[in-house]
Design a protein around this motif. Structure first.
Motif, PDB file in Angstrom:
ATOM      1  N   GLU A 133     -38.414 -82.150  -0.298  1.00  0.00           N
ATOM      2  CA  GLU A 133     -39.636 -81.696  -0.969  1.00  0.00           C
ATOM      3  C   GLU A 133     -39.369 -80.414  -1.768  1.00  0.00           C
ATOM      4  O   GLU A 133     -39.781 -80.286  -2.922  1.00  0.00           O
ATOM      5  CB  GLU A 133     -40.731 -81.450   0.073  1.00  0.00           C
ATOM      6  CG  GLU A 133     -42.040 -80.985  -0.496  1.00  0.00           C
ATOM      7  CD  GLU A 133     -43.088 -80.705   0.578  1.00  0.00           C
ATOM      8  OE1 GLU A 133     -44.215 -80.376   0.190  1.00  0.00           O
ATOM      9  OE2 GLU A 133     -42.783 -80.807   1.783  1.00  0.00           O
ATOM     10  N   LEU A 134     -38.660 -79.471  -1.159  1.00  0.00           N
ATOM     11  CA  LEU A 134     -38.325 -78.228  -1.862  1.00  0.00           C
ATOM     12  C   LEU A 134     -37.424 -78.504  -3.070  1.00  0.00           C
ATOM     13  O   LEU A 134     -37.589 -77.899  -4.126  1.00  0.00           O
ATOM     14  CB  LEU A 134     -37.647 -77.243  -0.912  1.00  0.00           C
ATOM     15  CG  LEU A 134     -38.555 -76.638   0.152  1.00  0.00           C
ATOM     16  CD1 LEU A 134     -37.732 -75.910   1.206  1.00  0.00           C
ATOM     17  CD2 LEU A 134     -39.585 -75.717  -0.478  1.00  0.00           C
ATOM     18  N   THR A 135     -36.496 -79.439  -2.906  1.00  0.00           N
ATOM     19  CA  THR A 135     -35.622 -79.813  -4.028  1.00  0.00           C
ATOM     20  C   THR A 135     -36.448 -80.360  -5.181  1.00  0.00           C
ATOM     21  O   THR A 135     -36.244 -79.974  -6.341  1.00  0.00           O
ATOM     22  CB  THR A 135     -34.581 -80.857  -3.573  1.00  0.00           C
ATOM     23  OG1 THR A 135     -33.794 -80.303  -2.511  1.00  0.00           O
ATOM     24  CG2 THR A 135     -33.668 -81.273  -4.715  1.00  0.00           C
ATOM     25  N   ARG A 136     -37.394 -81.248  -4.881  1.00  0.00           N
ATOM     26  CA  ARG A 136     -38.240 -81.823  -5.935  1.00  0.00           C
ATOM     27  C   ARG A 136     -39.124 -80.772  -6.591  1.00  0.00           C
ATOM     28  O   ARG A 136     -39.327 -80.786  -7.812  1.00  0.00           O
ATOM     29  CB  ARG A 136     -39.077 -82.977  -5.381  1.00  0.00           C
ATOM     30  CG  ARG A 136     -38.248 -84.228  -5.097  1.00  0.00           C
ATOM     31  CD  ARG A 136     -39.095 -85.396  -4.677  1.00  0.00           C
ATOM     32  NE  ARG A 136     -39.804 -85.175  -3.423  1.00  0.00           N
ATOM     33  CZ  ARG A 136     -39.245 -85.309  -2.213  1.00  0.00           C
ATOM     34  NH1 ARG A 136     -37.985 -85.661  -2.099  1.00  0.00           N
ATOM     35  NH2 ARG A 136     -39.960 -85.103  -1.127  1.00  0.00           N
ATOM     36  N   LEU A 137     -39.650 -79.838  -5.799  1.00  0.00           N
ATOM     37  CA  LEU A 137     -40.489 -78.777  -6.352  1.00  0.00           C
ATOM     38  C   LEU A 137     -39.686 -77.889  -7.311  1.00  0.00           C
ATOM     39  O   LEU A 137     -40.140 -77.570  -8.410  1.00  0.00           O
ATOM     40  CB  LEU A 137     -41.099 -77.932  -5.231  1.00  0.00           C
ATOM     41  CG  LEU A 137     -42.211 -78.588  -4.423  1.00  0.00           C
ATOM     42  CD1 LEU A 137     -42.523 -77.765  -3.178  1.00  0.00           C
ATOM     43  CD2 LEU A 137     -43.453 -78.771  -5.278  1.00  0.00           C
ATOM     44  N   LEU A 138     -38.493 -77.489  -6.884  1.00  0.00           N
ATOM     45  CA  LEU A 138     -37.661 -76.659  -7.748  1.00  0.00           C
ATOM     46  C   LEU A 138     -37.208 -77.445  -8.971  1.00  0.00           C
ATOM     47  O   LEU A 138     -37.212 -76.921 -10.089  1.00  0.00           O
ATOM     48  CB  LEU A 138     -36.455 -76.121  -6.989  1.00  0.00           C
ATOM     49  CG  LEU A 138     -35.534 -75.213  -7.807  1.00  0.00           C
ATOM     50  CD1 LEU A 138     -36.273 -73.990  -8.330  1.00  0.00           C
ATOM     51  CD2 LEU A 138     -34.327 -74.802  -6.984  1.00  0.00           C
ATOM     52  N   ASP A 139     -36.849 -78.702  -8.783  1.00  0.00           N
ATOM     53  CA  ASP A 139     -36.437 -79.561  -9.893  1.00  0.00           C
ATOM     54  C   ASP A 139     -37.531 -79.604 -10.957  1.00  0.00           C
ATOM     55  O   ASP A 139     -37.275 -79.358 -12.143  1.00  0.00           O
ATOM     56  CB  ASP A 139     -36.136 -80.965  -9.350  1.00  0.00           C
ATOM     57  CG  ASP A 139     -35.612 -81.918 -10.405  1.00  0.00           C
ATOM     58  OD1 ASP A 139     -34.909 -81.491 -11.325  1.00  0.00           O
ATOM     59  OD2 ASP A 139     -35.901 -83.121 -10.281  1.00  0.00           O
ATOM     60  N   ALA A 140     -38.748 -79.869 -10.526  1.00  0.00           N
ATOM     61  CA  ALA A 140     -39.873 -79.953 -11.474  1.00  0.00           C
ATOM     62  C   ALA A 140     -40.113 -78.605 -12.155  1.00  0.00           C
ATOM     63  O   ALA A 140     -40.355 -78.549 -13.367  1.00  0.00           O
ATOM     64  CB  ALA A 140     -41.132 -80.427 -10.757  1.00  0.00           C
ATOM     65  N   ALA A 141     -40.042 -77.514 -11.389  1.00  0.00           N
ATOM     66  CA  ALA A 141     -40.281 -76.184 -11.963  1.00  0.00           C
ATOM     67  C   ALA A 141     -39.224 -75.840 -13.012  1.00  0.00           C
ATOM     68  O   ALA A 141     -39.549 -75.300 -14.080  1.00  0.00           O
ATOM     69  CB  ALA A 141     -40.298 -75.131 -10.858  1.00  0.00           C
TER      70      ALA A 141
END
Length: 146
Positions: free
Chosen positions: A132-140
């Motif tokens: 989830e953190l990876t996806r959040l940072l990826d999107a940001a």
């Protein structure tokens, strides 16, 4: 020999530091070779042997930082780019008593890293909180202007 290895936080920090230092050697011009791969495996072993997230996640961060990004157009490769940050952020969550979500925008990434990231598909589903953190940072990072 016992089926369980007893590891202290200091043990885990030592293995994590060794793997991270090896990745740093590569980042400063070293070769991607056996030493780097072996330290990544050692960090993964330390993570598997840890009994708490606070012990596992820093070791996984070092393992993820081991510079084994491949030129495969697969979403799973995003973990090689952002995994170290995601595991380190996850490790800090319990100690900080807060979610790492709010720290995403404060996380700096060089334009070159964002450029490489954008060459790959978005981070894959799954992976629990670290995913989830990876996806959040990826999107940001992908949302940042070029």
């Amino acid at each position: 020999m016992s089926a369980e290895v007893v590891l202290s936080k200091d043990d885990l920090r030592a293995v994590t530091g060794f793997a991270a230092a090896s990745a740093w050697v590569f980042a400063r011009g070293g070769e991607r070779g056996k030493v780097l791969r072996d330290t990544a495996w050692a960090a993964l072993k330390a993570a598997q042997d840890a009994h708490t997230a606070a012990g596992r996640e820093p070791a996984r961060a070092a393992m993820a930082a081991a510079a084994y990004l491949h030129p495969l157009a697969k979403a799973t490769q995003v973990k090689h780019i952002l995994g170290a940050w995601a595991h380190a952020a996850r490790a800090a969550e319990p100690a900080a008593g807060e979610s790492a979500d709010g720290r995403l925008e404060r996380r700096g990434a060089a334009p070159e890293v964002i450029d490489v990231l954008r060459r790959y598909p978005s981070a894959p589903d799954g992976g629990g909180r670290v995913g989830e953190l990876t996806r959040l940072l990826d999107a940001a990072l992908r949302a940042r202007p070029e």
